[in-house]
Design a protein around this motif. Structure first.
Motif, PDB file in Angstrom:
ATOM      1  N   PHE A 805       1.150  -1.389   0.357  1.00 40.99           N
ATOM      2  CA  PHE A 805       0.422   0.187  -0.098  1.00 40.99           C
ATOM      3  C   PHE A 805       1.284   1.118   0.097  1.00 40.99           C
ATOM      4  O   PHE A 805       1.691   1.630   0.874  1.00 40.99           O
ATOM      5  N   VAL A 806       0.834   2.054  -0.602  1.00 43.75           N
ATOM      6  CA  VAL A 806       1.441   3.558  -0.799  1.00 43.75           C
ATOM      7  C   VAL A 806       0.105   4.497  -0.599  1.00 43.75           C
ATOM      8  O   VAL A 806      -0.631   4.808  -0.920  1.00 43.75           O
ATOM      9  N   LEU A 807       0.393   5.155   0.686  1.00 48.72           N
ATOM     10  CA  LEU A 807      -0.558   6.000   1.163  1.00 48.72           C
ATOM     11  C   LEU A 807       0.613   8.133   1.255  1.00 48.72           C
ATOM     12  O   LEU A 807       1.153   7.486   1.400  1.00 48.72           O
ATOM     13  N   ASP A 808      -0.832   8.625   1.159  1.00 43.14           N
ATOM     14  CA  ASP A 808      -0.201   9.691   1.825  1.00 43.14           C
ATOM     15  C   ASP A 808       0.758   9.877   3.279  1.00 43.14           C
ATOM     16  O   ASP A 808      -0.894   9.767   3.972  1.00 43.14           O
ATOM     17  N   SER A 809       1.475  10.393   3.469  1.00 44.11           N
ATOM     18  CA  SER A 809       1.430  10.385   4.651  1.00 44.11           C
ATOM     19  C   SER A 809       0.816  11.578   5.393  1.00 44.11           C
ATOM     20  O   SER A 809       0.537  11.226   7.102  1.00 44.11           O
ATOM     21  N   LYS A 810      -0.460  12.270   4.940  1.00 42.99           N
ATOM     22  CA  LYS A 810      -0.283  13.620   6.273  1.00 42.99           C
ATOM     23  C   LYS A 810      -2.354  13.161   6.203  1.00 42.99           C
ATOM     24  O   LYS A 810      -2.631  12.995   7.019  1.00 42.99           O
ATOM     25  N   SER A 811      -2.668  12.513   5.312  1.00 44.26           N
ATOM     26  CA  SER A 811      -4.216  11.733   4.815  1.00 44.26           C
ATOM     27  C   SER A 811      -4.307  10.789   5.509  1.00 44.26           C
ATOM     28  O   SER A 811      -5.297  10.093   5.663  1.00 44.26           O
ATOM     29  N   GLY A 812      -2.758   9.760   4.674  1.00 44.30           N
ATOM     30  CA  GLY A 812      -3.405   8.522   5.034  1.00 44.30           C
ATOM     31  C   GLY A 812      -3.836   7.708   3.963  1.00 44.30           C
ATOM     32  O   GLY A 812      -4.348   6.886   3.660  1.00 44.30           O
ATOM     33  N   SER A 813      -4.078   8.620   2.875  1.00 39.04           N
ATOM     34  CA  SER A 813      -5.000   8.191   1.472  1.00 39.04           C
ATOM     35  C   SER A 813      -4.594   7.576   0.900  1.00 39.04           C
ATOM     36  O   SER A 813      -3.131   7.456   0.808  1.00 39.04           O
ATOM     37  N   GLN A 814      -4.924   6.249   0.240  1.00 41.70           N
ATOM     38  CA  GLN A 814      -4.454   5.596  -0.720  1.00 41.70           C
ATOM     39  C   GLN A 814      -3.839   6.379  -2.085  1.00 41.70           C
ATOM     40  O   GLN A 814      -4.868   7.013  -2.759  1.00 41.70           O
TER      41      GLN A 814
END
Length: 1097
Positions: A805-814
């Protein structure tokens, strides 16, 4: 453990999921998939379908939300099922010959009312206008049960066949075939379709037409084959030179009521005129006509050529079931063309199929004037017209995979004519190769594709039936098409093997909803609209919050190489302002279905594939924004379907291992078009499809292929990766073997050394190495390729197929390969925040900054926890966490991005590791059957069972009365004043029949419905409140009339008793006179037979 302050750019993503109380695992809904079906029944007015199983479970399916399960009091198999609309009851006879009754008039689930045990029962029958059940016993008697009074009726029909044989012996008529007790059982029974005072009783020895009022024998129909007649066994039978009497197996009556068909154990079908029991109209098999007559020349030829008894016996199935259907295709009251549906009668090669015969209309003119016949004798003119009307003009055959063991016709309007009038669908009970007994539904009647004169060359016959709904459809290829059933029945019929649960954003969900619907949904499903379901108002607050739930899809794969899509969004379980539910759950999306048998057949026909075909679908992947589906077959092929006009064409250079499939046929209900097939080397280990037009596939030899689906063309093909490269990377030890890529992940993200947003493919190999391939465009128009060398880092060993899984470090969205990120990448934009890679293997998980950066999180679970089966980054409110499910049925929850253990708890029982988790924390678990491996139960579960409104709805069946009047007798001749005058008197009503069967002391209990009972003829517009108020009014009215009704009943019973005694005396006198006439006629027939030669020439 890593210090959090060393990476301040990475925020804590699991703030609201740190406590154990935030995790509440629960089962929201369970779907039983019946694989042991033994009986079914339909109620065509309200449109309900009931399914009975060998375990004693009964499933009732109706309108949206009306999916109810009841069980027999003792868990024994269901033998027969039936609905009684006038009494608003459902009836079941179990294998212990115990009759069970459920009340469908109450608000809520059906209420179990009564039981009654009988001697062995061969069949049950409920007349369409009556409240009584007729039970045909093995002893030859016919018992009755009163569904209104919930008691056994005193009315019993004795074994009329035994009485008939006794009277024949008393009259001195010799029996041509020795009679034994084997001829005595009552096999089947059916009420005359136009005269409720007459009933056809099919005994093993023959058929008795009985008068119900006086229980007398009106006529006896007995098929005796003379010596030399082939019958169903043809000329090879050892006893062909003797009289034979094949056992009766079933019966069905022509809609006009003037003739009927009888099935026999030797595979022959005999047709009789109701007014003439002297000889059948005709007897035929599917291979030969008039098998009840002796063909002298053919018999002599067989005897001379092969000697007596040396000719091979024609082995065919018995006739198991018959159903004669009429249609509203004529203004003549006698009806137009008819069809006879036959189960059985075929040879060993075609056995297990169902045949449909077309017959011409029975519309004779008036007989010639001047002919004078004795009263009660059928005019030869009418008899000849009947013979013409039972001569088939066409036939078609349902040839299914598996053995058809029963069928059920689904009428459009009403249950008259034994529930066979104007059917639009047929439901089969099929025993497949895995010994599952499941249901399949198809359109009815089928198109005419085989004529009687062209059985050996079906391709020459293409005439379609004017009865068929496909008559005007030029694109119709098959004589019938499949009809949809509720999810549970579809899953069993097609053989569900696996599935997955995915969440979909609102925008693509709206498009999926449009594409998923068919142009004419009523023509492709069995219409089940009975009852109304209301959401549980106790959970009003939970229902109000349901609108905030994400949209979800269930993607299933079946044994017959189909991919089916269902909507499992929680919004389907919510009605508007206490109104009934409007959507089914799961809601079928037939427009998205994918059928792969036809694709493989085209590949073989074009020489692209050879050898045995695929046995199973290995995996299915959906690109929800692009609406493209990649299906992985166990042959190593990947087939891509998409939503595109069939007239479109692809441009560009295609690779040799890609085959375009624009010409492949598709399912008639599907809007998905086969696009291309990718041939690989070896079996497929992993597959990933993106929303931006790229497909990646890894194979068992270690190679990875990347396809640009704009061509389509292969833009990258890596050579097999071997572990003998002796790579030493951060103490990563490589062994000498093929290093297979177990997981493929598409993302548009930045790297540690590249802050630009680019399309990247992450390849996680079995050894633990992780390769990052970057795709770059070049030229105008742009063509895509792969950057020079991949970036290789250490990942996690034995990665899960969908565990990266690759996530946005701020929002956590993929950060997947979505359309919005693709537009940003084309504009050469940079990432506004770092990315986080979380990769999960069988024994641990790792987290990396910017994919190729420093490792910032690590988790390992011990041997006691087992190996990971599935993993998912789940979201609740604004928080994210990593969930891992192991093969020890344990769930581990880790915080993000640091991978610190939050909690561990046992998951619901899993079988064979079939589980699919979506990113909202809901998951599906699949329980396969022990014997066949087909999924027998699907459970919808969640890790956050907090304020969820997935409970079963409240059901109100609200059965409506039949508006179609009971059919009346019709004259054989054309309609006229004379014909009308000659017509029989009006048949008795259902109420009169019930009073006759129930007797003069029949008590009529007053209804005592529970609060919430819906009005019998009311609407559902007022919702639950209207049902409750109507129930109160019904109870008050019943109490007021109870006393008056009681005294009226006593008075009328005394009067009826005197009339009944007088009527019985007249009936006995009539019976005596009829027996004399019958004996005289039998003597004449016997004398005629004796006068003939021994061979009957």
């Amino acid at each position: 453990m890593f210090a959090k302050h060393q990476h301040p750019e990475f925020l804590e993503l699991s703030n609201d999921l740190q406590d154990e109380s935030d995790w509440v695992i629960g089962c929201l809904r369970t779907f039983d998939v019946p694989l042991n079906i033994t009986a079914f029944a339909v109620e065509p007015v309200s449109k309900l379908l009931a399914i009975g199983t060998s375990s004693g479970s009964i499933y009732i399916h109706g309108g949206p939300g009306v999916d109810v399960k009841v069980n027999t009091p003792v868990s024994v198999g269901v033998k027969f099922l039936a609905f009684c609309l006038p009494a608003k009851k459902m009836v079941c006879l179990d294998v212990n010959n115990q009759l069970h009754v459920w009340d469908l008039s109450t608000f809520g689930n059906p209420e179990y009312r009564a039981s009654a045990r009988y001697d062995p029962v061969n069949s049950i029958h409920i007349p369409s206008s009556s409240c009584h059940v007729f039970l045909a016993l093995q002893s030859g008697e016919v018992k009755t049960y009163d569904l209104v009074c919930r008691r056994r009726s005193q009315y019993t029909i004795p074994n009329l066949w035994k009485l008939y044989q006794k009277s024949m012996r008393a009259s001195g008529v010799p029996a041509m075939v020795e009679q034994s007790s084997a001829f005595d059982p009552c096999i089947d029974q059916v009420i005359h379709p136009r005269d409720m005072n007459q009933i056809f009783l099919a005994y093993a020895g023959g058929v008795i037409l009985s008068n119900i009022t006086d229980r007398s024998t009106v006529r006896a129909f007995e098929l005796i084959l003379p010596p030399g007649a082939p019958g169903g066994s043809s000329y090879g039978a050892e006893d062909i030179l003797t009289h034979r009497q094949p056992f009766v197996t079933c019966i069905s009556v022509h809609p006009s009521g003037h003739f009927f068909a009888v099935g026999h154990v030797d595979g022959s079908i005999a047709f009789w005129a109701v007014e003439d029991d002297s000889a059948p109209l005709t007897v035929f098999t599917f291979d030969e006509d008039n098998v009840h007559l002796v063909n002298s020349a053919k018999l002599e030829e067989q005897l001379e050529s092969h000697g007596r008894g040396t000719q091979p016996v024609s082995i065919r199935e018995p006739i198991f079931k018959l159903a004669w259907s009429g249609y509203p295709n004529s203004t003549d009251p006698r009806g137009g063309e008819t069809t006879l549906t036959v189960l059985g009668g075929l040879d060993a090669i075609r056995g297990g199929n169902v045949t449909v015969l077309w017959f011409p209309a029975f519309q004779p003119t008036e007989p010639p004037a001047g002919d004078k016949l004795e009263p009660g004798v059928l005019h030869p003119f009418f008899r000849n017209a009947m013979v013409d009307s039972v001569t088939p003009i066409d036939l078609a055959e349902y040839d299914l995979e598996g053995e058809i063991q029963d069928f059920l016709l689904i009428p459009k309007e009403h249950p008259h004519y034994a529930g066979t009038f104007n059917p639009y669908s047929i439901v089969f009970l099929v025993a497949n190769k895995d010994n599952d007994r499941v249901t399949r539904a198809y359109s009815f009647p089928p198109s005419r594709t085989i004529t009687l004169g062209k059985k050996d060359n079906p391709a020459e016959a293409t005439t379609k039936s004017p009865l068929s709904p496909e008559f005007e459809d030029p694109q119709s290829v098959f004589p019938y098409h499949e009809h949809g059933l509720p999810f549970q029945l579809t899953a069993g019929g097609l053989g569900l093997t696996n599935g997955r649960l995915v969440t979909v954003d609102n925008t693509p969900y709206e498009r999926i909803g449009i594409v998923g619907k068919t142009a004419s949904p009523g023509d492709s499903v069995v219409l089940l609209e009975g009852g109304k379901a209301f959401a549980d108002q106790i959970k009003h607050d939970e229902i109000r919050l349901t609108k905030y739930q994400p949209r979800r899809l269930m993607i299933t794969q079946t044994r017959d190489l189909r991919v089916l899509f269902f909507d499992v969004s929680a919004q389907l379980l919510v009605g508007n302002d206490q109104e009934p539910l409007e959507g089914r759950f799961p809601g079928p999306l037939p427009g998205l279905s994918v059928e792969l048998h036809s694709v493989w057949n085209e590949l073989v026909a074009r020489g692209k594939r050879s050898g045995s075909g695929p046995r199973a679908i290995q995996a299915v992947h959906l690109a929800s924004e692009a609406l493209e589906v990649a299906s992985v077959l166990d042959t190593g092929d990947v087939v891509v379907h998409r939503r595109e006009s069939r007239a479109s064409s692809s441009t560009g250079m295609q690779s040799s291992d890609i085959t375009l499939l624009h010409s492949a046929p598709t399912d008639i209900n599907s809007n998905m078009v086969p696009y291309f097939a990718l041939e690989g080397e070896g079996t497929v280990e992993a597959c990933s499809i993106s929303d931006v037009g790229f497909l990646a596939v890894s194979y068992s030899n270690g190679s990875v292929a990347i396809v640009d689906m704009r061509g389509p063309s292969v833009i990258h093909q890596s050579s097999p990766s071997k572990k003998d490269k002796h790579i030493s990377l951060n103490n990563l030890h490589i062994h000498n073997s093929v290093d297979v890529a177990n997981a493929l992940t598409w993302t548009i993200s930045c790297l540690e050394n590249d802050i630009a947003l680019r399309v990247r493919l992450l390849i996680s190999r079995h050894s633990g190495s992780l390769e990052v391939l970057t795709l770059v465009p070049s030229g105008t128009p742009a063509t895509w390729g792969v950057e020079k060398e991949p970036t290789i880092i250490r990942g996690v060993s034995e990665p899960l197929p969908e565990g990266s899984f690759v996530l946005d470090s701020k929002s956590g969205s993929q950060r997947g390969a979505t359309g919005s990120l693709f537009a940003s990448a084309l504009d050469h934009q940079s990432s506004s925040s770092p990315s986080l890679l979380v990769t999960v293997g069988a024994k641990g998980a790792r987290a990396y900054a910017n994919i190729t950066g420093e490792r910032i999180g690590k988790a390992d679970w011990g041997v006691r926890a087992g190996n990971a089966l599935a993993a998912q980054v789940v979201k609740r409110m604004a928080s994210r966490a990593l969930v891992v499910v192991t093969d020890k049925e344990e769930t581990l929850a880790y915080s993000l991005p640091w991978l610190e253990l939050i909690t561990r708890f046992p998951v619901l029982p899993l079988e064979r590791g079939l589980i699919s988790i979506d990113d909202s924390g809901d998951f599906l678990s699949f329980s396969p059957s022990i014997t066949s491996g087909t999924i027998g139960r699907v459970s919808y579960n969640t890790f956050f069972d907090i304020r969820r409104a997935y409970g079963l709805p409240d059901v109100n069946f609200g059965l409506q009365p039949c508006k179609e009047a009971q059919p009346q007798p019709v004259y054989m001749g054309p309609p006229s004043l004379v014909g009308t005058w000659l017509t029989f008197s009006q048949t008795m009503t259902g109420e009169q029949l019930d009073n006759l069967l129930g007797g003069p002391d029949r008590p009529l209990p007053q209804a005592q419905p529970r609060p919430g009972l819906a009005p019998a003829g009311g609407s559902y517009g007022s919702g639950i409140a209207g049902s409750a108020s109507s129930a109160a009014a019904t109870i008050a009215a019943s109490a007021a009339s109870a006393q008056t009704s009681f005294y009226n009943k006593i008075s009328s019973a005394l009067s009826e008793r005197g009339q009944m005694l007088g009527g019985l005396e007249e009936s006995f006198n009539s019976l005596e006179e009829g027996s004399r006439n019958m004996a005289a006629q039998a003597k004449r027939l016997a004398a005629q037979q004796t006068a003939k030669s021994w061979f009957g020439f």
